[in-house]
Design a protein around this motif. Structure first.
Motif, PDB file in Angstrom:
ATOM      1  N   THR A 165     112.400  -1.751  29.982  1.00 44.10           N
ATOM      2  CA  THR A 165     111.731  -0.685  29.259  1.00 44.10           C
ATOM      3  C   THR A 165     110.657  -0.071  30.138  1.00 44.10           C
ATOM      4  N   LYS A 166     110.301   1.177  29.868  1.00 45.40           N
ATOM      5  CA  LYS A 166     109.224   1.838  30.592  1.00 45.40           C
ATOM      6  C   LYS A 166     107.871   1.628  29.912  1.00 45.40           C
ATOM      7  N   ASP A 167     107.891   0.970  28.785  1.00 47.87           N
ATOM      8  CA  ASP A 167     106.667   0.743  28.014  1.00 47.87           C
ATOM      9  C   ASP A 167     106.111  -0.636  28.357  1.00 47.87           C
ATOM     10  N   PHE A 168     105.212  -0.691  29.304  1.00 48.86           N
ATOM     11  CA  PHE A 168     104.622  -1.960  29.719  1.00 48.86           C
ATOM     12  C   PHE A 168     103.246  -1.690  30.327  1.00 48.86           C
ATOM     13  N   PRO A 169     102.352  -2.673  30.313  1.00 50.82           N
ATOM     14  CA  PRO A 169     101.042  -2.494  30.946  1.00 50.82           C
ATOM     15  C   PRO A 169     101.188  -2.451  32.466  1.00 50.82           C
ATOM     16  N   LEU A 170     100.520  -1.507  33.098  1.00 52.77           N
ATOM     17  CA  LEU A 170     100.642  -1.373  34.552  1.00 52.77           C
ATOM     18  C   LEU A 170      99.967  -2.524  35.283  1.00 52.77           C
ATOM     19  N   PHE A 171      98.827  -2.960  34.799  1.00 48.56           N
ATOM     20  CA  PHE A 171      98.076  -4.018  35.471  1.00 48.56           C
ATOM     21  C   PHE A 171      97.678  -5.088  34.467  1.00 48.56           C
ATOM     22  N   ILE A 178     106.996   4.873  38.931  1.00 50.31           N
ATOM     23  CA  ILE A 178     106.782   3.425  38.952  1.00 50.31           C
ATOM     24  C   ILE A 178     107.343   2.792  37.686  1.00 50.31           C
ATOM     25  N   ARG A 179     107.139   3.429  36.563  1.00 49.65           N
ATOM     26  CA  ARG A 179     107.696   2.895  35.307  1.00 49.65           C
ATOM     27  C   ARG A 179     109.220   2.878  35.358  1.00 49.65           C
ATOM     28  N   ASN A 180     109.811   3.905  35.950  1.00 49.35           N
ATOM     29  CA  ASN A 180     111.263   3.915  36.147  1.00 49.35           C
ATOM     30  C   ASN A 180     111.702   2.717  36.969  1.00 49.35           C
ATOM     31  N   ALA A 181     111.025   2.496  38.085  1.00 51.37           N
ATOM     32  CA  ALA A 181     111.423   1.447  39.027  1.00 51.37           C
ATOM     33  C   ALA A 181     111.364   0.069  38.386  1.00 51.37           C
ATOM     34  N   VAL A 182     110.288  -0.210  37.669  1.00 50.79           N
ATOM     35  CA  VAL A 182     110.135  -1.519  37.040  1.00 50.79           C
ATOM     36  C   VAL A 182     111.129  -1.691  35.893  1.00 50.79           C
TER      37      VAL A 182
END
Length: 255
Positions: A21-27, A199-203
């Motif tokens: 998913t693209k919904d996640f905390p970055l740090f 970055i959200r795409n990649a993760v």
């Protein structure tokens, strides 16, 4: 360059805990730099100070021995041997971002990318992965559009960049090869709307998350020319002063 490093740090906690998913905390508190950052800085340092890639890479591994290197790479780095070991892993691609930015013509970029890879990753796929990423960054720096970058990479490196992230996300698993992660990282950039979205795409596709996000981040930073301030701040505070010095010499925020 800090775009690649931020990608590594953001992806670090998802490498062995993949999400789709693209919904996640970055740090998070445990977000940290890995071998991707160490070697990205080492390659940039080698170029900026006209030192051999092998020498700088070995130097940095000696200073930061617990960053998560692969077994064969670690064995090479800690030995007196400088002969490459024919790797096709994505380590050559994740450390190459500065090459695409610091050199001023495509022929030189491709040659230097090959040199930076071949100290360890002298397999054709290892060299190809590094050259493709460096070429993306150079072409983005030169102002080419996404479709032009995509066409160049598909034509010259025979990577399939036509899959969608939705298609990849359904079936993608952990893959440390260049051929199994560089195209996916480039697609993560191609489908993005800005740096953070890349970055959200990649993760979100899973797999070797820190490395894929590192590769994507280097391309996305160069193309969009802007990283959210909070991402830069969160990244910089997780880095040792030695790394920040190289980043500053590279150009402050990494551009």
């Amino acid at each position: 360059m800090i775009g690649a490093i931020a990608g590594d740090i953001i992806g670090s906690i998802y490498e062995f805990n993949n999400i789709k998913t693209k919904d996640f905390p970055l740090f998070l508190e445990k977000s940290r730099f890995t071998d991707d950052t160490v070697l990205t800085v080492a390659v940039a340092d080698a170029i900026l100070n006209n030192v051999s890639f092998a020498q700088k890479i070995k130097e940095y591994v000696g200073k930061y021995p617990n960053a998560g290197y692969g077994h064969q790479f670690n064995k090479w780095a800690l030995s007196t041997n400088e002969k490459p070991y024919n790797s096709w892993g994505n380590g050559s691609a994740m450390r190459v971002s500065s090459v695409g930015f610091l050199f001023h013509d495509l022929e030189t970029v491709l040659q230097k990318a090959k040199e930076s890879a071949a100290v360890t990753h002298n397999h054709p796929e290892g060299i190809k992965g590094a050259q493709a990423v460096a070429a993306c960054i150079f072409l983005a720096k030169e102002g080419l559009r996404k479709l032009e970058i995509k066409s160049y990479i598909e034509t010259n490196f025979n990577y399939n960049l036509s899959e969608s992230l939705d298609e990849i996300r359904k079936v993608y698993t952990f893959d440390v090869s260049c051929q199994g992660s560089v195209p996916q990282a480039i697609i993560s950039f191609l489908e993005s709307t800005d740096y953070e979205d890349a970055i959200r795409n990649a993760v979100s596709i899973g797999g070797d998350s820190d490395t894929i996000a590192c590769i994507t981040g280097g391309i996305a930073q160069t193309f969009y020319k802007k990283i959210p301030k909070v991402i830069i701040e969160e990244t910089r505070k997780r880095l040792p002063q030695e790394f920040l010095k190289v980043i500053n010499e590279f150009g402050g925020s990494g551009l």
